[in-house]
Scaffold this motif. Structure first.
Motif, PDB file in Angstrom:
ATOM      1  N   LEU A  41       0.838  -1.209   0.000  1.00 30.05           N
ATOM      2  CA  LEU A  41       0.000   0.000   0.000  1.00 30.05           C
ATOM      3  C   LEU A  41       0.868   1.254   0.000  1.00 30.05           C
ATOM      4  O   LEU A  41       0.538   2.251  -0.646  1.00 30.05           O
ATOM      5  CB  LEU A  41      -0.945   0.003   1.204  1.00 30.05           C
ATOM      6  CG  LEU A  41      -2.152  -0.922   1.126  1.00 30.05           C
ATOM      7  CD1 LEU A  41      -2.906  -0.908   2.445  1.00 30.05           C
ATOM      8  CD2 LEU A  41      -3.072  -0.521  -0.022  1.00 30.05           C
ATOM      9  N   GLY A  42       1.975   1.200   0.719  1.00 30.55           N
ATOM     10  CA  GLY A  42       2.907   2.327   0.725  1.00 30.55           C
ATOM     11  C   GLY A  42       3.478   2.597  -0.659  1.00 30.55           C
ATOM     12  O   GLY A  42       3.673   3.753  -1.045  1.00 30.55           O
ATOM     13  N   GLU A  43       3.746   1.524  -1.412  1.00 30.99           N
ATOM     14  CA  GLU A  43       4.233   1.709  -2.786  1.00 30.99           C
ATOM     15  C   GLU A  43       3.167   2.380  -3.650  1.00 30.99           C
ATOM     16  O   GLU A  43       3.480   3.269  -4.451  1.00 30.99           O
ATOM     17  CB  GLU A  43       4.635   0.361  -3.382  1.00 30.99           C
ATOM     18  CG  GLU A  43       5.878  -0.224  -2.768  1.00 30.99           C
ATOM     19  CD  GLU A  43       6.255  -1.564  -3.369  1.00 30.99           C
ATOM     20  OE1 GLU A  43       5.908  -1.817  -4.556  1.00 30.99           O
ATOM     21  OE2 GLU A  43       6.899  -2.365  -2.671  1.00 30.99           O
ATOM     22  N   LEU A  46      -3.064   6.384  -4.367  1.00 29.26           N
ATOM     23  CA  LEU A  46      -3.917   6.538  -3.191  1.00 29.26           C
ATOM     24  C   LEU A  46      -3.637   7.893  -2.566  1.00 29.26           C
ATOM     25  O   LEU A  46      -2.480   8.326  -2.512  1.00 29.26           O
ATOM     26  CB  LEU A  46      -3.617   5.450  -2.151  1.00 29.26           C
ATOM     27  CG  LEU A  46      -3.852   4.004  -2.554  1.00 29.26           C
ATOM     28  CD1 LEU A  46      -3.321   3.065  -1.485  1.00 29.26           C
ATOM     29  CD2 LEU A  46      -5.319   3.749  -2.803  1.00 29.26           C
ATOM     30  N   ASP A  47      -4.685   8.558  -2.085  1.00 26.22           N
ATOM     31  CA  ASP A  47      -4.441   9.793  -1.331  1.00 26.22           C
ATOM     32  C   ASP A  47      -4.237   9.416   0.138  1.00 26.22           C
ATOM     33  O   ASP A  47      -4.351   8.258   0.524  1.00 26.22           O
ATOM     34  CB  ASP A  47      -5.561  10.818  -1.532  1.00 26.22           C
ATOM     35  CG  ASP A  47      -6.908  10.363  -0.998  1.00 26.22           C
ATOM     36  OD1 ASP A  47      -6.945   9.504  -0.100  1.00 26.22           O
ATOM     37  OD2 ASP A  47      -7.935  10.886  -1.473  1.00 26.22           O
ATOM     38  N   VAL A  48      -3.951  10.393   0.953  1.00 20.43           N
ATOM     39  CA  VAL A  48      -3.612  10.145   2.352  1.00 20.43           C
ATOM     40  C   VAL A  48      -4.748   9.445   3.089  1.00 20.43           C
ATOM     41  O   VAL A  48      -4.518   8.500   3.850  1.00 20.43           O
ATOM     42  CB  VAL A  48      -3.247  11.475   3.064  1.00 20.43           C
ATOM     43  CG1 VAL A  48      -3.015  11.248   4.535  1.00 20.43           C
ATOM     44  CG2 VAL A  48      -2.031  12.105   2.418  1.00 20.43           C
ATOM     45  N   HIS A  49      -5.971   9.887   2.858  1.00 14.09           N
ATOM     46  CA  HIS A  49      -7.113   9.312   3.579  1.00 14.09           C
ATOM     47  C   HIS A  49      -7.372   7.862   3.159  1.00 14.09           C
ATOM     48  O   HIS A  49      -7.638   7.012   4.006  1.00 14.09           O
ATOM     49  CB  HIS A  49      -8.363  10.171   3.371  1.00 14.09           C
ATOM     50  CG  HIS A  49      -8.195  11.568   3.893  1.00 14.09           C
ATOM     51  ND1 HIS A  49      -8.080  11.843   5.236  1.00 14.09           N
ATOM     52  CD2 HIS A  49      -8.092  12.757   3.246  1.00 14.09           C
ATOM     53  CE1 HIS A  49      -7.914  13.149   5.397  1.00 14.09           C
ATOM     54  NE2 HIS A  49      -7.923  13.731   4.204  1.00 14.09           N
ATOM     55  N   GLU A  50      -7.271   7.601   1.847  1.00 14.89           N
ATOM     56  CA  GLU A  50      -7.461   6.223   1.374  1.00 14.89           C
ATOM     57  C   GLU A  50      -6.360   5.307   1.925  1.00 14.89           C
ATOM     58  O   GLU A  50      -6.635   4.190   2.350  1.00 14.89           O
ATOM     59  CB  GLU A  50      -7.411   6.161  -0.154  1.00 14.89           C
ATOM     60  CG  GLU A  50      -8.637   6.707  -0.846  1.00 14.89           C
ATOM     61  CD  GLU A  50      -8.470   6.664  -2.343  1.00 14.89           C
ATOM     62  OE1 GLU A  50      -9.363   6.111  -3.007  1.00 14.89           O
ATOM     63  OE2 GLU A  50      -7.444   7.176  -2.850  1.00 14.89           O
ATOM     64  N   TYR A  51      -5.131   5.807   1.892  1.00 18.25           N
ATOM     65  CA  TYR A  51      -4.005   5.020   2.401  1.00 18.25           C
ATOM     66  C   TYR A  51      -4.198   4.700   3.880  1.00 18.25           C
ATOM     67  O   TYR A  51      -4.048   3.547   4.297  1.00 18.25           O
ATOM     68  CB  TYR A  51      -2.699   5.786   2.172  1.00 18.25           C
ATOM     69  CG  TYR A  51      -1.498   5.147   2.818  1.00 18.25           C
ATOM     70  CD1 TYR A  51      -0.951   3.984   2.299  1.00 18.25           C
ATOM     71  CD2 TYR A  51      -0.913   5.704   3.947  1.00 18.25           C
ATOM     72  CE1 TYR A  51       0.148   3.383   2.891  1.00 18.25           C
ATOM     73  CE2 TYR A  51       0.185   5.117   4.540  1.00 18.25           C
ATOM     74  CZ  TYR A  51       0.717   3.961   4.010  1.00 18.25           C
ATOM     75  OH  TYR A  51       1.799   3.374   4.608  1.00 18.25           O
TER      76      TYR A  51
END
Length: 125
Positions: A24-26, A33-38
């Protein structure tokens, strides 16, 4: 219970969760992904108990995705390619020998004996 299996719903452990968070970080660093989705997906990964829960988090994302453990052999997950380790060892040993011969001429024979022994034992593995 059927040996702990229910189709795709195999239980996962911490290594699978850590791998999913890394992937997910990749995707986050690639801008998928935006911050909220991540953050939301990482929280879901942390509470996931089954492989299908992890797979659902990656359905809308391209590769890389978490692999099922049955697709990898245990040796493939843990083993480093033997050639790469031996090449690095050979380069380090060559540098050490050159250093000992050039800089420490009088100590070279004394220091080369343990170095050769360690190299020989490692190379035989």
């Amino acid at each position: 219970m059927e040996n702990g299996r229910r189709g795709k719903d195999l239980r996962i452990g911490d290594p699978e969760r850590e791998s999913a968070m890394r992937l997910l970080g990749e995707h986050f660093s690639a801008g998928r992904l935006d911050v909220h989705e991540y953050d939301e997906r990482c929280q879901q990964v942390a509470t996931a108990r089954f492989r299908s829960e992890l797979n659902a988090l990656f359905e809308d994302l391209p590769e890389p995705q978490p692999n099922a453990p049955s697709q990898q052999t245990p040796a493939a997950r843990t083993a480093m390619p033997p050639a790469a380790g031996k090449i690095v060892l050979a380069i380090c040993a060559t540098v050490m020998v050159i250093f000992l011969v050039v800089v420490a001429r009088q100590l070279a024979p004394i220091l080369l004996i343990p170095l050769i022994a360690v190299l020989w034992l490692y190379w035989r593995r």
